[in-house]
Write a protein that holds these residues in place. Sequence first.
Motif, PDB file in Angstrom:
ATOM      1  N   LEU A 229      12.745   4.986   3.902  1.00  0.00           N
ATOM      2  CA  LEU A 229      12.051   4.461   2.730  1.00  0.00           C
ATOM      3  C   LEU A 229      10.807   3.732   3.212  1.00  0.00           C
ATOM      4  O   LEU A 229      10.884   2.732   3.930  1.00  0.00           O
ATOM      5  CB  LEU A 229      12.960   3.499   1.950  1.00  0.00           C
ATOM      6  N   THR A 230       9.645   4.264   2.818  1.00  0.00           N
ATOM      7  CA  THR A 230       8.371   3.618   3.153  1.00  0.00           C
ATOM      8  C   THR A 230       7.588   3.417   1.865  1.00  0.00           C
ATOM      9  O   THR A 230       8.026   3.796   0.779  1.00  0.00           O
ATOM     10  CB  THR A 230       7.567   4.476   4.153  1.00  0.00           C
ATOM     11  N   GLY A 231       6.429   2.791   2.008  1.00  0.00           N
ATOM     12  CA  GLY A 231       5.701   2.405   0.797  1.00  0.00           C
ATOM     13  C   GLY A 231       6.161   1.055   0.293  1.00  0.00           C
ATOM     14  O   GLY A 231       5.814   0.642  -0.812  1.00  0.00           O
TER      15      GLY A 231
ATOM     16  N   LEU B  33      16.647   7.493  -8.712  1.00  0.00           N
ATOM     17  CA  LEU B  33      17.237   6.275  -9.228  1.00  0.00           C
ATOM     18  C   LEU B  33      17.623   5.406  -8.042  1.00  0.00           C
ATOM     19  O   LEU B  33      17.986   5.922  -6.978  1.00  0.00           O
ATOM     20  CB  LEU B  33      18.478   6.560 -10.086  1.00  0.00           C
ATOM     21  N   ILE B  34      17.547   4.097  -8.226  1.00  0.00           N
ATOM     22  CA  ILE B  34      17.859   3.187  -7.128  1.00  0.00           C
ATOM     23  C   ILE B  34      18.999   2.262  -7.533  1.00  0.00           C
ATOM     24  O   ILE B  34      19.291   2.072  -8.715  1.00  0.00           O
ATOM     25  CB  ILE B  34      16.627   2.353  -6.706  1.00  0.00           C
TER      26      ILE B  34
ATOM     27  N   VAL C 169       9.262  -1.854 -11.802  1.00  0.00           N
ATOM     28  CA  VAL C 169       9.646  -0.886 -10.776  1.00  0.00           C
ATOM     29  C   VAL C 169       9.720   0.526 -11.355  1.00  0.00           C
ATOM     30  O   VAL C 169       9.532   1.509 -10.624  1.00  0.00           O
ATOM     31  CB  VAL C 169      11.007  -1.287 -10.148  1.00  0.00           C
ATOM     32  N   ILE C 170      10.018   0.641 -12.659  1.00  0.00           N
ATOM     33  CA  ILE C 170      10.055   1.962 -13.291  1.00  0.00           C
ATOM     34  C   ILE C 170       8.650   2.557 -13.266  1.00  0.00           C
ATOM     35  O   ILE C 170       7.686   1.951 -13.742  1.00  0.00           O
ATOM     36  CB  ILE C 170      10.578   1.875 -14.738  1.00  0.00           C
ATOM     37  N   GLY C 171       8.557   3.737 -12.697  1.00  0.00           N
ATOM     38  CA  GLY C 171       7.265   4.402 -12.553  1.00  0.00           C
ATOM     39  C   GLY C 171       6.599   4.134 -11.222  1.00  0.00           C
ATOM     40  O   GLY C 171       5.596   4.769 -10.890  1.00  0.00           O
ATOM     41  N   LYS C 172       7.174   3.203 -10.435  1.00  0.00           N
ATOM     42  CA  LYS C 172       6.573   2.897  -9.137  1.00  0.00           C
ATOM     43  C   LYS C 172       6.804   4.048  -8.176  1.00  0.00           C
ATOM     44  O   LYS C 172       7.866   4.661  -8.164  1.00  0.00           O
ATOM     45  CB  LYS C 172       7.201   1.613  -8.571  1.00  0.00           C
ATOM     46  N   LYS C 173       5.807   4.338  -7.370  1.00  0.00           N
ATOM     47  CA  LYS C 173       5.910   5.425  -6.402  1.00  0.00           C
ATOM     48  C   LYS C 173       6.210   4.847  -5.020  1.00  0.00           C
ATOM     49  O   LYS C 173       5.581   3.896  -4.575  1.00  0.00           O
ATOM     50  CB  LYS C 173       4.624   6.248  -6.370  1.00  0.00           C
TER      51      LYS C 173
ATOM     52  N   ASP D   5       8.509  10.520   3.764  1.00  0.00           N
ATOM     53  CA  ASP D   5       7.095  10.860   3.574  1.00  0.00           C
ATOM     54  C   ASP D   5       6.807  11.635   2.294  1.00  0.00           C
ATOM     55  O   ASP D   5       5.642  11.975   2.040  1.00  0.00           O
ATOM     56  CB  ASP D   5       6.537  11.647   4.779  1.00  0.00           C
ATOM     57  N   ASP D   6       7.810  11.942   1.489  1.00  0.00           N
ATOM     58  CA  ASP D   6       7.562  12.599   0.201  1.00  0.00           C
ATOM     59  C   ASP D   6       7.391  11.530  -0.875  1.00  0.00           C
ATOM     60  O   ASP D   6       8.157  10.550  -0.920  1.00  0.00           O
ATOM     61  CB  ASP D   6       8.729  13.507  -0.182  1.00  0.00           C
ATOM     62  N   PRO D   7       6.409  11.711  -1.772  1.00  0.00           N
ATOM     63  CA  PRO D   7       6.238  10.737  -2.860  1.00  0.00           C
ATOM     64  C   PRO D   7       7.348  10.898  -3.907  1.00  0.00           C
ATOM     65  O   PRO D   7       7.620  12.006  -4.374  1.00  0.00           O
ATOM     66  CB  PRO D   7       4.868  11.092  -3.432  1.00  0.00           C
ATOM     67  N   PHE D   8       7.999   9.808  -4.250  1.00  0.00           N
ATOM     68  CA  PHE D   8       9.034   9.789  -5.275  1.00  0.00           C
ATOM     69  C   PHE D   8       8.674   8.738  -6.312  1.00  0.00           C
ATOM     70  O   PHE D   8       8.168   7.666  -5.979  1.00  0.00           O
ATOM     71  CB  PHE D   8      10.404   9.450  -4.672  1.00  0.00           C
ATOM     72  N   THR D   9       8.994   9.050  -7.552  1.00  0.00           N
ATOM     73  CA  THR D   9       8.788   8.099  -8.637  1.00  0.00           C
ATOM     74  C   THR D   9      10.138   7.539  -9.054  1.00  0.00           C
ATOM     75  O   THR D   9      11.074   8.291  -9.350  1.00  0.00           O
ATOM     76  CB  THR D   9       8.121   8.777  -9.851  1.00  0.00           C
ATOM     77  N   ILE D  10      10.263   6.223  -9.076  1.00  0.00           N
ATOM     78  CA  ILE D  10      11.508   5.578  -9.498  1.00  0.00           C
ATOM     79  C   ILE D  10      11.604   5.660 -11.015  1.00  0.00           C
ATOM     80  O   ILE D  10      10.726   5.172 -11.733  1.00  0.00           O
ATOM     81  CB  ILE D  10      11.550   4.118  -9.029  1.00  0.00           C
ATOM     82  N   ILE D  11      12.673   6.283 -11.506  1.00  0.00           N
ATOM     83  CA  ILE D  11      12.828   6.462 -12.950  1.00  0.00           C
ATOM     84  C   ILE D  11      13.972   5.637 -13.530  1.00  0.00           C
ATOM     85  O   ILE D  11      14.137   5.585 -14.754  1.00  0.00           O
ATOM     86  CB  ILE D  11      13.057   7.948 -13.310  1.00  0.00           C
TER      87      ILE D  11
END
Length: 827
Positions: A105-107, A151-152, A167-171, A176-182
Motif C-alpha cells: 500500500l503506497t500513496g 473497500l478497506i 476517504v471515499i473516492g480517495k486514490k 503500484d496500481d491506482p485504486f479508488t476507495i469506495i
Amino acid sequence: MMDAFSRDLRFAARGLVRSRGFTLIAVLTLALGIGANTAIFSVVNAVLLKPLAYAKPDQLVSVRAKFTTRNRNDVPMSEPEYRDIVTRVPGIRELAAVWPININLTGVDTPVRIQAAVVSYNYFALLGASPILGRDFVKADDEGKIGYVALISYDLWQHQFGGERSVIGKKVRLDDDPFTIIGVMPKGFRHPNESGSSPMEVWAPVALDNPDTNFVNVRGARVFDLIGRLQPGTTLETARSQLAALGTRLTQEFPAAYPPSLGWQIDVVPLAERVVGNARPALLVLLGAVGFVLLIGCSNVANLLLARATTRDREIAIRTALGGSRRRLIRQLLTESVLLATVGGLLGLVLAVWGTSALGHLAAQYLPRARDIGIDPTVLGFTAFLILLTGVGFGLVPAIQASRPDLQGVLKDSGRGASAGAPRTRLRGALVVVEVAIALVLLTGAGLLLRSFQELISVEPGFNPENLLTMQVWLPVQNDPTKGRYFTNEQRRAFYSRAQEAVQRTPGVRDAALVSRLVFAGARSNLGGRGDARFEIEGRPTPSDQPPRLTDLRFVTPNYFSTMEIPLLRGRTFAAVADSSGPKEAVINRTLAEKYWPNDDPVGRRVQVFGPQGPWMTITGVVGDVRQVALDLPPREEIFLSSQLFPNQEMSFVVRTAGRPLDLGNAVIKAIREADPEQPVFGVKPMERVIADASAERRFSLLLLTLFATIALVLSAIGIYGVMAYPTTQRQHEIGIRVALGAGAREVMRLVVGQGMQLVAAGLAIGLCGAWLLSRVLSSQLFGITTRDPVTYVTVAALLGVVALTASYLPARRALQVDPMTALRSE
C-alpha cells in the motif's frame, strides 16, 4: 422467605468477618480457581463456542480440495472449479471466491505491506455484511479486467486515513496500481480466516469474468478459498455427496488436470470448523486442566469448612437442642458457602479480566479469532454459574455433616471442645486423596509438555540463528505486469543488488544475503502455490505410472549459506553471475542427495526444474539439512537456485550482525529503501524470534498448563498441611501423654507424618493411573518423547511426594514443641 434468606445472609456475613483468616484463605483459593476458569473459558467461548459474526452462520461452509496421495487436506480451488460448483451443485445456494494476498500500500505517509484479498463481488453480501461508509461491490466491478476499486477495514481507515469521511473516492496505490476507495467496513468485521497478527485490511474485486485465459481461469491455478451458503433445508452431508459426485465427474472429464497420482477430491466443512482449525484439542486440554485446578480449590475449601464445622459443633448442637431443624441448619451453612464463593468469584472475575487480556495477547499470533477474546455476557453467565456450582459443591457435604452433631457428647464436653467424628475425618482424608491425584495428573501433563519442549528446542535447525536479523520485501506486481517497475529480471536484479550492497555497507553488519522463502515461514511458496516444485533427474525419468518427483525450491544469493552458517558438505556453491546468461547451477541438501544418490556423488549431475520445458541445472554442491518449516518436522528434499539467475518478486534479507540484531533494524530498513523509497520492508525479526514463533502454539499450551499445575501443587500442599495440622492440634493432649510416657521424637514424627503420607500414597497411586489414561490427549502435542515417558512420571511423583512430606512434617514438628506438662494440665 426473603426475610429468612436476608437473616441467613447477614448471619453468614458476620460469621465470615469474625473468622478473617479462614475467610481470606478460602476467598483467595476460590478466586484463583474461578478466575483461571473464567479466563480460559473466555478463550474457548471466543474460538469454539461463539457463532461466527455473519448472517445465519450455521449455513456457511468452506469448500476446498485435498490431495489424498500427498496427504494435503487444505488445497485451494481454481476459477473453473468455482464455476463448476456454482452451476452443478444445487445444494449450495451462493458461493464466493476469495484469494488472500499480501500487497504493498503506497500513496500514504509510510508505505506498508498489508494483508488483502481479491474477492468475487458477492463476498460481503454472502456474509451478510455491508460497509458503514460508501458502497459494496456490484457485479460490474467483477467484469472485465481486475477491478480498480477497493473497500478497506475500519482499522486501516483509522490509522492510515485518520477516520476522515473524505476517504471515499480517495486514490491509493496497491502494488503500484491506482485504486479508488469506495467503502469502509464496520468496526469488528473480520475475514473468516484472518490471522490475529495479520488482519485483512483491503478487499478488491477479483474480476472472475476476465477474458484473459492467462490470468487465473485455468484448472491448475489453485488460489481460491471458496465460501458457500447452503440452500435452506440442505444438510452438510447432502452437499458433501453432491460435491463428491462433481469431483468424480471432473476427474473423468479432465484427466490431464486431475491425474490419479494427485488423488484430488473436493472437501466441504462448516466454515466455523475451518476457522477453528487445529486449535480445538489444545483448548479443551487447557479447559480440563483449569477445571481440575478449581476442583482442587473446592476440595481445599471443603476441608476448611469441615475443620471450621468441628469448632462450631457446640453452637450447632445448642441450636438443634433449642428446636432448630436440620433443614434450617443446612440452609444456613449453604448460605455461608455460597456467600464465600460469591466473594471469591467476584475477586476471580477481576483476575480474569487481566488474565483474558494477557491470553489474547499471547494467543494473537496463532489462535484464530483471538481478537474476539474478552469478557462478554456469555462469560459473565458462565462465571455466575461457576460461583453457584462451587458454592453448593464445596459447601453441601460439610453442611450435611455439620448438621448432625452428637448432642450429648458435644454438650457434655466443656473442656477441650469436641473432636471431629470418624465420618468427618474420613471425608477430609478422601478430599486430600482427590487433591493429590488431580495435582499429579496436572503435573504429569505439564511435565510431558516440558520434556517435549526441551527435546524440541534442543533440535539443531541446521544453521546458526544467533546475531541474525531477518526482514522481507515484496516488489509490486501491477495488474498489467508488463507496465510494472519490476517486471523484468533485470529490474528486479538491479534492485536487489543495490539493496544488498547498501545493507552490507551499514555499520555493524557482517554479511547480508537474500532468500526467496525464509525458513520457518510456513509452506507458502513464491511460485503462486506451495513450496513443492517438480524436478527430473537426467537419465532417470519419472515413470508415467508414478507421481512426479517434488522438492522444496528456494532462490538464494551465492553467500546465503555462509551468512546462515549452513555447512557445505561437498563441492561448492554458486558462481557469482551478472545476468541470466550465467551458468545454470544448483545446490542440493543432504536429504535430497541421500534419497536419489545414496551411493554416488551428485556433484556434476543435472536436474531439470520448472517442468518439462524448464532449464537443466548442474549440481555444484551439497549442503547440510535445514529444518525449513518447524523444528518438529524433519528436513525435506531441497534444491537451491541462484537468485541472480532467477530474481524473485518476494525475497527475505538475512543479515549477520556484530551485535544485537534488532539494534540495527532501522538502519537496515533505511539502507534497503535507498534502493526504492516506496518499497515497504516488513517482518523485521531476529531469527531466534522467528524460530520461537514457529513453536508459539506449543509454548502457549506449556506456559498455561505449567501455571495451572503449579497452582495445583501449591493448593494440594496447603490442603495436606491443613488436614494434618488440625487433627494434630486436636491430639496435643494424646501426644503429650505419649511423650510423658517415654515416646521419642522419632515415634511421634512417624505417627503424625505416617498418617499424612498414607493419604498421599493413595492419591499418588490413583493419580498415576489417571495420568496414564489421560496423557493420550496430549500425544499430538508431544515431540521426542511418548506419553509413557518414565522420567516424567517418576520425577513428578517424587516432587509431589516431597512437597506432601514437607506439608505433613510441619504440623508434626509443631506438635513436638508442645511441653508435655502443659498438655497434661489442660486435662
